[in-house]
Write a protein that holds these residues in place. Structure first.
Motif, PDB file in Angstrom:
ATOM      1  N   UNK A  59       0.842  -1.194   0.000  1.00 54.79           N
ATOM      2  CA  UNK A  59       0.000   0.000   0.000  1.00 54.79           C
ATOM      3  C   UNK A  59       0.874   1.241   0.000  1.00 54.79           C
ATOM      4  N   UNK A  60       0.369   2.285  -0.620  1.00 51.12           N
ATOM      5  CA  UNK A  60       1.000   3.591  -0.516  1.00 51.12           C
ATOM      6  C   UNK A  60       0.465   4.258   0.733  1.00 51.12           C
ATOM      7  N   UNK A  61       1.354   4.874   1.509  1.00 52.99           N
ATOM      8  CA  UNK A  61       0.978   5.452   2.795  1.00 52.99           C
ATOM      9  C   UNK A  61       1.199   6.958   2.770  1.00 52.99           C
ATOM     10  N   UNK A  62       0.235   7.687   3.301  1.00 53.37           N
ATOM     11  CA  UNK A  62       0.299   9.144   3.314  1.00 53.37           C
ATOM     12  C   UNK A  62      -0.344   9.697   4.587  1.00 53.37           C
ATOM     13  N   UNK A  63      -0.192  10.988   4.801  1.00 58.00           N
ATOM     14  CA  UNK A  63      -1.075  11.745   5.674  1.00 58.00           C
ATOM     15  C   UNK A  63      -1.620  12.862   4.811  1.00 58.00           C
ATOM     16  N   UNK A  64      -2.693  13.484   5.237  1.00 59.52           N
ATOM     17  CA  UNK A  64      -3.343  14.501   4.417  1.00 59.52           C
ATOM     18  C   UNK A  64      -3.660  15.707   5.277  1.00 59.52           C
ATOM     19  N   UNK A  65      -3.269  16.903   4.786  1.00 58.69           N
ATOM     20  CA  UNK A  65      -3.541  18.130   5.526  1.00 58.69           C
ATOM     21  C   UNK A  65      -3.733  19.272   4.527  1.00 58.69           C
ATOM     22  N   UNK A  66      -4.683  20.171   4.842  1.00 54.62           N
ATOM     23  CA  UNK A  66      -4.912  21.341   4.001  1.00 54.62           C
ATOM     24  C   UNK A  66      -4.264  22.563   4.641  1.00 54.62           C
ATOM     25  N   UNK A  67      -4.259  23.663   3.914  1.00 58.52           N
ATOM     26  CA  UNK A  67      -3.738  24.913   4.461  1.00 58.52           C
ATOM     27  C   UNK A  67      -4.616  25.429   5.590  1.00 58.52           C
ATOM     28  N   UNK A  68      -5.869  24.977   5.631  1.00 56.78           N
ATOM     29  CA  UNK A  68      -6.799  25.373   6.701  1.00 56.78           C
ATOM     30  C   UNK A  68      -6.673  24.450   7.916  1.00 56.78           C
ATOM     31  N   UNK A  69      -5.655  23.585   7.924  1.00 59.43           N
ATOM     32  CA  UNK A  69      -5.344  22.684   9.032  1.00 59.43           C
ATOM     33  C   UNK A  69      -6.368  21.556   9.217  1.00 59.43           C
ATOM     34  N   UNK A  70      -7.109  21.230   8.177  1.00 61.05           N
ATOM     35  CA  UNK A  70      -7.924  20.020   8.221  1.00 61.05           C
ATOM     36  C   UNK A  70      -6.982  18.866   7.920  1.00 61.05           C
ATOM     37  N   UNK A  71      -7.193  17.728   8.587  1.00 63.20           N
ATOM     38  CA  UNK A  71      -6.261  16.635   8.360  1.00 63.20           C
ATOM     39  C   UNK A  71      -6.906  15.272   8.538  1.00 63.20           C
TER      40      UNK A  71
END
Length: 82
Positions: free
Chosen positions: A17-29
């Motif tokens: 699997x490809x592993x990531x984390x996700x976050x926006x500039x508005x600090x949603x994650x």
């Protein structure tokens, strides 16, 4: 600990699997994201199983992703022990 056990289980089970984390500039994650065979699944980790998880709707819409909340009540299934 849960995250590391998931990585080990994926490797031992030969799930690549490809592993990531996700976050926006508005600090949603999203704490942890897996992509396998074109399917994206997000995971939110909560110590307290009664705590409300805030799932960013733009993540779900942008990636057509499923999001699961992992807590002390269901972490065993997440790491492959059930």
């Amino acid at each position: 600990m849960t995250f590391g056990e998931r990585l080990k289980n994926n490797r031992y089970s030969r799930r690549f699997v490809n592993k990531y984390f996700w976050r926006t500039k508005q600090q949603q994650e999203i704490d942890y994201v897996e992509e396998m065979d074109g399917k994206i699944t997000g995971y939110e980790f909560k110590c307290n199983s009664k705590a409300k998880a805030k799932i960013p709707s733009n993540f779900v819409e942008a990636y057509s992703a499923d999001v699961q909340v992992i807590s002390k009540d269901n972490f065993r299934a997440f790491i492959g022990l059930e």
